[in-house]
Write an enzyme that holds these catalytic residues in place. Structure first.
Site, PDB file in Angstrom:
ATOM      1  N   VAL A  11       0.827  -1.211   0.000  1.00 59.55           N
ATOM      2  CA  VAL A  11       0.000   0.000   0.000  1.00 59.55           C
ATOM      3  C   VAL A  11       0.863   1.265   0.000  1.00 59.55           C
ATOM      4  CG1 VAL A  11      -1.615   1.348   1.419  1.00 59.55           C
ATOM      5  CG2 VAL A  11      -2.049  -1.058   0.985  1.00 59.55           C
ATOM      6  N   GLU A 156      -4.135  -5.923  -4.834  1.00 61.03           N
ATOM      7  CA  GLU A 156      -2.842  -6.328  -5.375  1.00 61.03           C
ATOM      8  C   GLU A 156      -3.076  -6.917  -6.755  1.00 61.03           C
ATOM      9  OE1 GLU A 156      -0.734  -8.802  -2.547  1.00 61.03           O
ATOM     10  OE2 GLU A 156      -1.196  -7.374  -0.954  1.00 61.03           O
ATOM     11  N   LYS A 205     -14.326   0.695   5.520  1.00 63.67           N
ATOM     12  CA  LYS A 205     -13.292  -0.220   4.993  1.00 63.67           C
ATOM     13  C   LYS A 205     -13.527  -1.657   5.458  1.00 63.67           C
ATOM     14  CE  LYS A 205      -9.596  -1.934   3.288  1.00 63.67           C
ATOM     15  NZ  LYS A 205      -9.423  -2.198   1.880  1.00 63.67           N
ATOM     16  N   LEU A 251     -18.062 -13.281  -7.606  1.00 63.51           N
ATOM     17  CA  LEU A 251     -18.908 -14.483  -7.615  1.00 63.51           C
ATOM     18  C   LEU A 251     -18.209 -15.611  -8.377  1.00 63.51           C
ATOM     19  CD1 LEU A 251     -22.591 -13.173  -8.142  1.00 63.51           C
ATOM     20  CD2 LEU A 251     -21.464 -13.874  -6.027  1.00 63.51           C
ATOM     21  N   CYS A 261      -5.501  -9.342   3.322  1.00 70.62           N
ATOM     22  CA  CYS A 261      -6.617  -8.484   3.749  1.00 70.62           C
ATOM     23  C   CYS A 261      -7.864  -9.252   4.188  1.00 70.62           C
ATOM     24  CB  CYS A 261      -6.969  -7.505   2.634  1.00 70.62           C
ATOM     25  SG  CYS A 261      -5.672  -6.281   2.400  1.00 70.62           S
TER      26      CYS A 261
END
Ligand code: NAD
Length: 433
Positions: A11, A156, A205, A251, A261
């Protein structure tokens, strides 16, 4: 503008490089000296498409600098992006020690106004803890400062594009002074900018990541139902996805989400709710389903091959997703570990993640690393696909079949169309189809 970014990982580096690309002057403060040496030499310690090229551009125009020295970073600018890690603790909560350290050290060093911005993913109300820490360690109560939340939503593998063209920018501020800085910083971005209070921004977030993880676990359960009933998960997902209220993204059935994350953010969100006296049982189920995906995959491999003991199996894909070298929480880790325990001999290949994987699984003891996808499958009795890299989608399957001892594919990412692969003579086992 002059900007300081603390933390030069996925990040922080993307943030620094992109802001420099947009014309700002940026100093990235990274505490690992070897990383800073590499970065100064124009080499990225991580693989992210386009990152090194943009970095060269900004280094040569002198808009991007790297240092290990926080004091230098704080003298450089008043706008400080905190982009350090917030890893998972054993109990599932977020470990905020890196954020606390930056807040504390900044407070000790600052002599004039600073805007401290949380870009790292943090639990709701972390800004309160940062403020308390700054108050505790600041040299003088007269030095003004603001704390704001500006969570990062990049993925990413497409970090540059996501950063430069986000769906939205979320900014949680408490003062007009801080708001004005963000308005100036983001004035050329062509997307909605949502100004909120810091707690709301922090919550947006975690809620967003948990929601996306929920979509993945949902479709994975539907995929299991498809396998039992003969329905086709890809068509089910298409049929659902055309509904604008649902959307087709996230999906894709497979072996579950990984990365640095989703797994940790879902667990942290469950913990946050718990800390406030709420049971977010829905997310506990999302996490449970995801943890079972690699186990279900290995069960399928064993069902198909009956026994994997002493069999040579090729594994294509180790990164938790394509276009990255990141293997943090990748499903491949659990799958490789379980197969090794069953006595399989594994020949692994990934376009970018092998060096990282070797740190966890060194060569030898049932593990070898191949130089390309074709040498991986040589005399293998099965090919397992764990990451959907383009390289695998475009592979010459005729050649693959010729090299394998047994033309059999267990595809954890639904890379191919079943009829096409079966027409080539493969036994093919996709997910939910
Ligand atoms: P990372 O581990 O790749 O990078 C963190 C960097 O910060 C490391 O290089 C570390 O050495 C450095 N660091 C730690 N303490 C420091 C200090 N005191 N001073 C200077 N440098 C310091 O982590 P990441 O993947 O970039 O994630 C950072 C944060 O952003 C996390 O909270 C994560 O949840 C969040 N986030 C990550 C992504 C992603 O795709 N990776 C996307 C959105 C948000």
């Amino acid at each position: 503008m002059k900007l300081t970014v603390v933390g030069g990982g996925y990040v922080g580096l993307t943030t620094g490089v992109c802001f420099a690309h947009l014309g700002h002057e940026v100093m990235v403060v990274e505490k690992i000296p070897q990383k800073v040496e590499l970065l100064r030499a124009g080499r990225s310690p991580i693989y992210e498409p386009g990152l090194e090229e943009l970095m060269h551009e900004s280094l040569s125009s002198n808009r991007l600098k790297f240092t290990t020295n926080l004091k230098e970073g704080l003298e450089f600018s008043d706008v400080i992006f905190i982009c350090v890690g917030t890893p998972q603790r054993p109990d599932g909560s977020a470990d905020l020690s890196q954020v606390e350290e930056v807040a504390r050290e900044t407070a000790k060093l600052m002599t004039s106004y600073k805007l401290l911005i949380e870009k790292s993913t943090v639990p709701v109300n972390t800004h309160q803890l940062i403020k308390k820490t700054v108050q505790r360690y600041i040299k003088s109560p007269d030095i003004p400062y603001d704390v704001a939340s500006n969570p990062e939503f990049l993925r990413e593998g497409s970090a540059i594009e996501d950063f430069l063209k986000p769906d939205r920018i979320v900014v949680g501020v408490e003062s007009e002074r801080a708001k004005k800085i963000f308005e100036e910083l983001y004035k050329d971005f062509n997307c909605p900018i949502i100004f909120t209070d810091p707690a709301t921004a922090e919550l947006i977030k975690h809620a967003s990541n948990s929601f996306l993880a929920m979509k993945i676990s949902f479709i994975n359960m539907v995929a299991d139902l498809c396998e039992k009933t003969g329905a086709d998960i890809k068509l089910v997902a298409d049929g659902m996805g055309y509904d604008k209220r649902i959307g087709r993204d996230f999906l894709n059935a497979g072996i579950g989400y990984g990365g640095s994350c989703f797994p940790k953010d879902v667990k942290a969100f469950i913990r946050i709710a718990q800390d406030y006296g709420l049971d977010f049982g829905l997310l506990r189920e999302v996490d449970r389903i995801n943890q079972e995906r690699p186990i279900r995959f290995v069960e399928k491999v064993k069902r198909v091959l009956w026994s994997v003991k002493d069999k040579k199996l090729a594994v294509w894909g180790l990164a938790f997703k394509p276009n990255t070298d990141d293997i943090r929480e990748a499903p491949s880790i659990k799958i490789v570990d379980m197969l090794l325990r069953e006595g399989a001999k594994l020949s692994l290949y990934d376009p970018k993640a092998m060096e990282n994987f070797k740190l966890l699984f060194p060569e030898g003891k049932g593990i070898s690393y191949a130089k390309d996808p074709y040498s991986a499958v040589e005399s293998a009795e099965g090919l397992l696909i764990l990451t959907e890299w383009q390289e695998f989608k475009r592979a010459d399957l005729g050649r693959v079949k010729g090299l394998m001892a047994l033309p059999l594919i267990v595809d954890g990412r639904n890379v191919y169309e079943p009829e096409e692969v079966r027409a080539l003579g493969f036994e093919y086992y996709p997910v939910g189809r």
